[in-house]
Design a protein around this motif. Structure first.
Motif, mmCIF file in Angstrom:
data_model
loop_
_atom_site.group_PDB
_atom_site.id
_atom_site.type_symbol
_atom_site.label_atom_id
_atom_site.label_comp_id
_atom_site.label_asym_id
_atom_site.label_seq_id
_atom_site.Cartn_x
_atom_site.Cartn_y
_atom_site.Cartn_z
ATOM 1 N N ILE A 76 27.804 16.148 63.047
ATOM 2 C CA ILE A 76 26.566 15.420 63.280
ATOM 3 C C ILE A 76 25.506 16.389 63.797
ATOM 4 C CG2 ILE A 76 25.494 13.580 64.645
ATOM 5 C CD1 ILE A 76 28.363 12.313 64.836
ATOM 6 N N ASP A 77 24.429 16.526 63.032
ATOM 7 C CA ASP A 77 23.265 17.293 63.474
ATOM 8 C C ASP A 77 22.235 16.264 63.923
ATOM 9 O OD1 ASP A 77 21.471 19.381 64.003
ATOM 10 O OD2 ASP A 77 20.671 19.322 61.969
ATOM 11 N N VAL A 103 29.624 17.345 67.222
ATOM 12 C CA VAL A 103 28.203 17.114 67.465
ATOM 13 C C VAL A 103 27.559 18.441 67.839
ATOM 14 C CG1 VAL A 103 26.509 15.862 68.859
ATOM 15 C CG2 VAL A 103 28.674 14.758 68.235
ATOM 16 N N GLY A 104 26.483 18.758 67.138
ATOM 17 C CA GLY A 104 25.766 19.997 67.414
ATOM 18 C C GLY A 104 25.288 20.062 68.861
ATOM 19 N N GLU A 105 25.409 21.239 69.438
ATOM 20 C CA GLU A 105 24.982 21.471 70.822
ATOM 21 C C GLU A 105 23.860 22.512 70.815
ATOM 22 O OE1 GLU A 105 26.998 22.345 75.152
ATOM 23 O OE2 GLU A 105 28.098 22.925 73.361
ATOM 24 N N PRO A 106 22.603 22.036 70.948
ATOM 25 C CA PRO A 106 21.477 22.967 70.906
ATOM 26 C C PRO A 106 21.380 23.765 72.209
ATOM 27 C CG PRO A 106 20.693 20.740 71.295
ATOM 28 C CD PRO A 106 22.186 20.652 71.091
ATOM 29 N N LYS A 107 21.297 25.082 72.071
ATOM 30 C CA LYS A 107 21.206 25.952 73.247
ATOM 31 C C LYS A 107 20.065 26.943 73.072
ATOM 32 C CE LYS A 107 26.125 25.970 74.370
ATOM 33 N NZ LYS A 107 27.276 26.820 74.649
ATOM 34 N N ILE A 165 27.135 23.543 60.757
ATOM 35 C CA ILE A 165 27.851 23.265 62.018
ATOM 36 C C ILE A 165 29.332 23.068 61.716
ATOM 37 C CG2 ILE A 165 28.180 21.519 63.828
ATOM 38 C CD1 ILE A 165 25.089 21.109 63.719
ATOM 39 N N LEU A 166 29.634 22.297 60.695
ATOM 40 C CA LEU A 166 31.019 22.015 60.321
ATOM 41 C C LEU A 166 31.734 23.274 59.837
ATOM 42 C CD1 LEU A 166 33.274 19.983 59.987
ATOM 43 C CD2 LEU A 166 32.210 19.214 57.864
#
Length: 136
Positions: free
Chosen positions: A7-8, A55-59, A128-129
């Motif tokens: 999930i983005d 789930v994407g983790e924006p950093k 991401i996947l």
């Protein structure tokens, strides 16, 4: 085995990607309006066996959470409540949007097609996947 679903998450749209049942190949699934995301996932998980949500983790570059993380946290609570039996893992999503844009350019899409933000979100979810599968 069952599918992994990436999930983005976005404020307006959310890109989704899934693996095959053997968890070998990552493919873009679709992009859905974020307000319809939980309903879409409920429908999807009734038809397909999903083992894990990624789930994407924006950093930021200094490894601190980006400002969009504040939008994702409430979603994670809703996701966990809606799917208590499907675990959730976070995946660093730094550079996925840039990588997705480059992928669209490299694929030969015309500029007008590359401006389709929904397609960009779906490709970002696929990246991401793929990164999760590669680092497993």
């Amino acid at each position: 085995m069952a599918q992994l679903l990436a999930i983005d998450y976005g404020k307006k749209r959310t890109g989704l990607a899934v693996t095959d049942d053997l968890q070998i190949i990552a493919s873009g699934l679709t992009t859905v309006p974020t307000k319809e995301l939980i309903a879409f996932l409920k429908d999807y998980t009734q038809k397909h066996d999903v083992e894990l949500f990624l789930v994407g983790e924006p950093k930021q570059m200094n490894n601190t959470p980006s400002e969009s993380e504040a939008l994702i946290q409430p979603f994670l609570v809703k996701l966990e409540q809606a799917f208590p039996n499907i675990p959730i893992k976070r995946v660093d999503e730094r550079f996925t949007s840039k990588m997705a844009a480059k992928t669209l350019i490299d694929s030969g899409l015309k500029k007008k097609q590359r401006q389709n933000k929904a397609l960009l979100d779906e490709v970002s979810a696929t990246i991401i996947l793929q990164s999760y599968l590669y680092n497993q």
